[in-house]
Write a protein that holds these residues in place. Structure first.
Motif, PDB file in Angstrom:
ATOM      1  N   ASP A 130     -34.805   8.553 -41.578  1.00  0.00           N
ATOM      2  CA  ASP A 130     -35.058   7.746 -43.037  1.00  0.00           C
ATOM      3  C   ASP A 130     -35.795   6.738 -43.103  1.00  0.00           C
ATOM      4  O   ASP A 130     -36.584   6.419 -44.380  1.00  0.00           O
ATOM      5  N   ASN A 131     -36.127   6.121 -42.111  1.00  0.00           N
ATOM      6  CA  ASN A 131     -36.818   4.810 -42.349  1.00  0.00           C
ATOM      7  C   ASN A 131     -37.995   4.827 -41.591  1.00  0.00           C
ATOM      8  O   ASN A 131     -39.126   4.390 -42.047  1.00  0.00           O
ATOM      9  N   ARG A 132     -38.383   5.513 -40.578  1.00  0.00           N
ATOM     10  CA  ARG A 132     -39.758   6.271 -40.473  1.00  0.00           C
ATOM     11  C   ARG A 132     -40.827   6.300 -40.923  1.00  0.00           C
ATOM     12  O   ARG A 132     -41.803   6.428 -40.991  1.00  0.00           O
ATOM     13  N   PHE A 133     -40.774   6.293 -42.570  1.00  0.00           N
ATOM     14  CA  PHE A 133     -41.832   6.172 -43.560  1.00  0.00           C
ATOM     15  C   PHE A 133     -42.112   5.198 -44.306  1.00  0.00           C
ATOM     16  O   PHE A 133     -42.883   5.185 -45.508  1.00  0.00           O
ATOM     17  N   GLN A 134     -41.110   4.140 -44.066  1.00  0.00           N
ATOM     18  CA  GLN A 134     -41.987   2.715 -44.506  1.00  0.00           C
ATOM     19  C   GLN A 134     -42.284   1.719 -44.690  1.00  0.00           C
ATOM     20  O   GLN A 134     -42.759   2.541 -43.241  1.00  0.00           O
ATOM     21  N   LYS A 135     -42.481   1.241 -45.578  1.00  0.00           N
ATOM     22  CA  LYS A 135     -44.254   0.329 -45.383  1.00  0.00           C
ATOM     23  C   LYS A 135     -43.436  -0.345 -44.046  1.00  0.00           C
ATOM     24  O   LYS A 135     -43.102  -1.913 -44.164  1.00  0.00           O
ATOM     25  N   SER A 136     -44.757  -1.089 -43.337  1.00  0.00           N
ATOM     26  CA  SER A 136     -44.296  -2.891 -42.349  1.00  0.00           C
ATOM     27  C   SER A 136     -45.117  -2.938 -42.194  1.00  0.00           C
ATOM     28  O   SER A 136     -46.858  -2.406 -42.510  1.00  0.00           O
ATOM     29  N   ARG A 137     -45.891  -4.592 -42.321  1.00  0.00           N
ATOM     30  CA  ARG A 137     -47.100  -5.297 -41.714  1.00  0.00           C
ATOM     31  C   ARG A 137     -46.319  -6.550 -41.373  1.00  0.00           C
ATOM     32  O   ARG A 137     -45.460  -7.155 -41.584  1.00  0.00           O
ATOM     33  N   TYR A 138     -47.507  -7.008 -40.190  1.00  0.00           N
ATOM     34  CA  TYR A 138     -47.055  -8.182 -39.463  1.00  0.00           C
ATOM     35  C   TYR A 138     -48.393  -9.315 -38.646  1.00  0.00           C
ATOM     36  O   TYR A 138     -48.889  -8.099 -38.848  1.00  0.00           O
ATOM     37  N   VAL A 139     -47.554 -10.485 -38.334  1.00  0.00           N
ATOM     38  CA  VAL A 139     -48.937 -11.058 -38.061  1.00  0.00           C
ATOM     39  C   VAL A 139     -48.009 -11.850 -36.759  1.00  0.00           C
ATOM     40  O   VAL A 139     -46.804 -12.168 -37.121  1.00  0.00           O
ATOM     41  N   GLY A 140     -48.491 -12.283 -36.069  1.00  0.00           N
ATOM     42  CA  GLY A 140     -48.320 -13.380 -34.383  1.00  0.00           C
ATOM     43  C   GLY A 140     -49.110 -13.318 -33.705  1.00  0.00           C
ATOM     44  O   GLY A 140     -50.675 -13.764 -34.212  1.00  0.00           O
ATOM     45  N   VAL A 141     -48.822 -14.440 -33.157  1.00  0.00           N
ATOM     46  CA  VAL A 141     -49.503 -15.211 -31.726  1.00  0.00           C
ATOM     47  C   VAL A 141     -48.690 -15.245 -31.121  1.00  0.00           C
ATOM     48  O   VAL A 141     -46.753 -15.667 -30.932  1.00  0.00           O
ATOM     49  N   GLN A 142     -48.858 -15.253 -29.760  1.00  0.00           N
ATOM     50  CA  GLN A 142     -48.376 -15.076 -28.600  1.00  0.00           C
ATOM     51  C   GLN A 142     -49.279 -15.489 -27.487  1.00  0.00           C
ATOM     52  O   GLN A 142     -50.144 -15.847 -27.636  1.00  0.00           O
ATOM     53  N   THR A 143     -48.098 -16.213 -26.453  1.00  0.00           N
ATOM     54  CA  THR A 143     -48.789 -17.035 -25.497  1.00  0.00           C
ATOM     55  C   THR A 143     -48.223 -16.645 -24.415  1.00  0.00           C
ATOM     56  O   THR A 143     -47.184 -15.785 -23.623  1.00  0.00           O
ATOM     57  N   ASN A 144     -49.567 -17.538 -23.012  1.00  0.00           N
ATOM     58  CA  ASN A 144     -49.063 -16.925 -21.948  1.00  0.00           C
ATOM     59  C   ASN A 144     -50.003 -18.063 -20.968  1.00  0.00           C
ATOM     60  O   ASN A 144     -50.636 -17.734 -20.728  1.00  0.00           O
ATOM     61  N   TYR A 145     -48.807 -18.887 -20.268  1.00  0.00           N
ATOM     62  CA  TYR A 145     -49.723 -19.481 -19.077  1.00  0.00           C
ATOM     63  C   TYR A 145     -49.183 -19.798 -17.555  1.00  0.00           C
ATOM     64  O   TYR A 145     -47.866 -19.432 -17.877  1.00  0.00           O
ATOM     65  N   LEU A 146     -49.956 -20.266 -16.756  1.00  0.00           N
ATOM     66  CA  LEU A 146     -49.328 -20.065 -15.189  1.00  0.00           C
ATOM     67  C   LEU A 146     -49.143 -21.404 -15.393  1.00  0.00           C
ATOM     68  O   LEU A 146     -50.282 -22.532 -15.388  1.00  0.00           O
ATOM     69  N   ILE A 147     -48.053 -21.855 -14.220  1.00  0.00           N
ATOM     70  CA  ILE A 147     -47.833 -23.598 -14.490  1.00  0.00           C
ATOM     71  C   ILE A 147     -47.483 -23.454 -12.656  1.00  0.00           C
ATOM     72  O   ILE A 147     -46.421 -22.709 -12.645  1.00  0.00           O
ATOM     73  N   LEU A 148     -47.255 -24.615 -11.842  1.00  0.00           N
ATOM     74  CA  LEU A 148     -46.433 -24.929 -11.121  1.00  0.00           C
ATOM     75  C   LEU A 148     -46.656 -23.818  -9.855  1.00  0.00           C
ATOM     76  O   LEU A 148     -45.494 -23.537  -9.316  1.00  0.00           O
ATOM     77  N   LYS A 149     -48.069 -23.055  -9.788  1.00  0.00           N
ATOM     78  CA  LYS A 149     -47.818 -22.584  -9.036  1.00  0.00           C
ATOM     79  C   LYS A 149     -47.463 -20.859  -9.199  1.00  0.00           C
ATOM     80  O   LYS A 149     -48.351 -20.148  -8.595  1.00  0.00           O
ATOM     81  N   GLN A 150     -46.864 -20.703  -9.808  1.00  0.00           N
ATOM     82  CA  GLN A 150     -45.780 -19.801  -9.220  1.00  0.00           C
ATOM     83  C   GLN A 150     -45.379 -20.005 -10.704  1.00  0.00           C
ATOM     84  O   GLN A 150     -44.373 -18.258 -10.686  1.00  0.00           O
ATOM     85  N   PHE A 151     -44.966 -20.472 -11.653  1.00  0.00           N
ATOM     86  CA  PHE A 151     -44.460 -19.965 -12.678  1.00  0.00           C
ATOM     87  C   PHE A 151     -45.172 -19.714 -13.633  1.00  0.00           C
ATOM     88  O   PHE A 151     -46.368 -19.897 -14.293  1.00  0.00           O
ATOM     89  N   GLU A 152     -45.010 -18.212 -14.269  1.00  0.00           N
ATOM     90  CA  GLU A 152     -45.555 -18.068 -15.809  1.00  0.00           C
ATOM     91  C   GLU A 152     -43.967 -17.856 -17.363  1.00  0.00           C
ATOM     92  O   GLU A 152     -43.036 -18.044 -16.937  1.00  0.00           O
ATOM     93  N   LEU A 153     -44.390 -19.145 -18.730  1.00  0.00           N
ATOM     94  CA  LEU A 153     -44.235 -19.841 -19.269  1.00  0.00           C
ATOM     95  C   LEU A 153     -44.899 -18.217 -20.521  1.00  0.00           C
ATOM     96  O   LEU A 153     -45.358 -18.216 -20.817  1.00  0.00           O
ATOM     97  N   PHE A 154     -43.730 -17.524 -21.660  1.00  0.00           N
ATOM     98  CA  PHE A 154     -44.460 -17.061 -21.901  1.00  0.00           C
ATOM     99  C   PHE A 154     -43.687 -16.657 -23.408  1.00  0.00           C
ATOM    100  O   PHE A 154     -42.441 -17.226 -23.674  1.00  0.00           O
ATOM    101  N   GLY A 155     -43.909 -16.927 -24.053  1.00  0.00           N
ATOM    102  CA  GLY A 155     -44.013 -17.055 -26.010  1.00  0.00           C
ATOM    103  C   GLY A 155     -44.240 -15.884 -27.628  1.00  0.00           C
ATOM    104  O   GLY A 155     -45.077 -15.660 -26.816  1.00  0.00           O
ATOM    105  N   LEU A 156     -43.685 -15.586 -27.983  1.00  0.00           N
ATOM    106  CA  LEU A 156     -44.090 -15.122 -29.263  1.00  0.00           C
ATOM    107  C   LEU A 156     -43.304 -15.535 -31.020  1.00  0.00           C
ATOM    108  O   LEU A 156     -42.090 -15.809 -30.659  1.00  0.00           O
ATOM    109  N   LEU A 157     -44.581 -15.684 -31.831  1.00  0.00           N
ATOM    110  CA  LEU A 157     -43.725 -16.032 -32.626  1.00  0.00           C
ATOM    111  C   LEU A 157     -44.760 -14.976 -33.816  1.00  0.00           C
ATOM    112  O   LEU A 157     -45.851 -14.763 -33.857  1.00  0.00           O
TER     113      LEU A 157
END
Length: 266
Positions: free
Chosen positions: A212-239
């Protein structure tokens, strides 16, 4: 909306220095193993139950393309559910590559079985296109989602548009997503703006699988980030902010999604 653009500005300002530290990037790319984890929290308005999710994964970079094994853990309605997945990204040549996915779960929060495939083609003048599908089997029925994408590289930017079409007995549910990604010096340093409308813009959150939910309306906005630090680590985030229609309510319910995680390459 102004808050999202403030987060985008803050991220660009604070990570520009990482983009300039690319001298160790070739050494980073030569490492073939990646271990990662992610935590996601979906906060629902209107006193609806929140979603808590996490995953751990192992990625092996092979000559034929990356292979990823992933364990997803979800918690909602006092239920904890597990899902195992395998992704494979075979690279055929400099113009063609593909995506394959298979996943299984024995609980109620994830589909019992999921599979997907998509074929990508690099085109002249910085364009790229793809065509594929997703299959989700729930306890009461199953769903096939047809999708594709058109992307364009413009300098340090990548723009992607992606539709989803889900045939049902009573019609076709559709949605559309767009992504604008700004690379910051190296491919693993970037910030993305996300937006979408229609049902199920996020492949991995299928609104509890209720037909029953597959025809409901939806909308979204967001910001996503990813970056490399300390030679071997990646950090990422999303809002991400989503406004989702439900059959039980006469208005849109706001869903605030927070995601964070990291990867270690060795």
């Amino acid at each position: 909306m102004r808050f999202l653009f403030f987060v985008l500005f803050l991220f660009v300002a604070t990570t520009s220095s990482f983009a300039r530290q690319s001298s160790n990037y070739q050494d980073y790319q030569s490492k073939k193993n990646v271990a990662g984890f992610g935590l996601t929290f979906d906060h629902y308005g209107d006193d609806l139950e929140d979603w808590q999710k996490m995953y751990i994964e192992y990625r092996r970079i092979t000559s034929g393309g990356p292979i990823i094994g992933r364990l997803n853990i979800g918690h909602r309605f006092d239920i904890t559910d597990y899902q195992g997945e395998i992704d494979y990204w075979p690279e055929f040549n400099d113009k063609w590559y593909s995506y394959f996915n298979i996943g299984v779960s024995g609980g109620d929060l994830f589909p019992e079985f999921r599979a997907g495939a998509e074929l990508y083609r690099a085109l002249p003048n910085g364009f790229e296109s793809s065509l594929g599908f997703r299959y989700l089997k729930f306890s009461e029925d199953d769903v096939i989602i047809f999708t594709g994408s058109v992307g364009k590289y413009i300098g340090n930017w990548l723009l992607i548009g992606r539709p989803y079409f889900t045939p049902q007995d009573s019609g076709v549910s559709s949605s559309f997503t767009i992504l604008a990604r700004r690379y910051l010096g190296i491919p693993d340093n970037f910030v993305s703006l996300l937006a979408g409308f229609g049902f199920s813009p996020d492949e991995r959150r299928f609104l509890d699988g209720q037909a029953d939910n597959r025809f409901q309306k939806s909308r979204y906005v967001g910001v996503q980030t990813n970056y490399l630090i300390l030679k071997q680590f990646e950090l990422f985030g999303l809002l991400k902010l989503t406004w989702q229609e439900f059959p039980s309510t006469q208005s849109f319910t706001k869903i605030t999604t927070f995601e964070m995680g990291g990867r270690y390459r060795f």
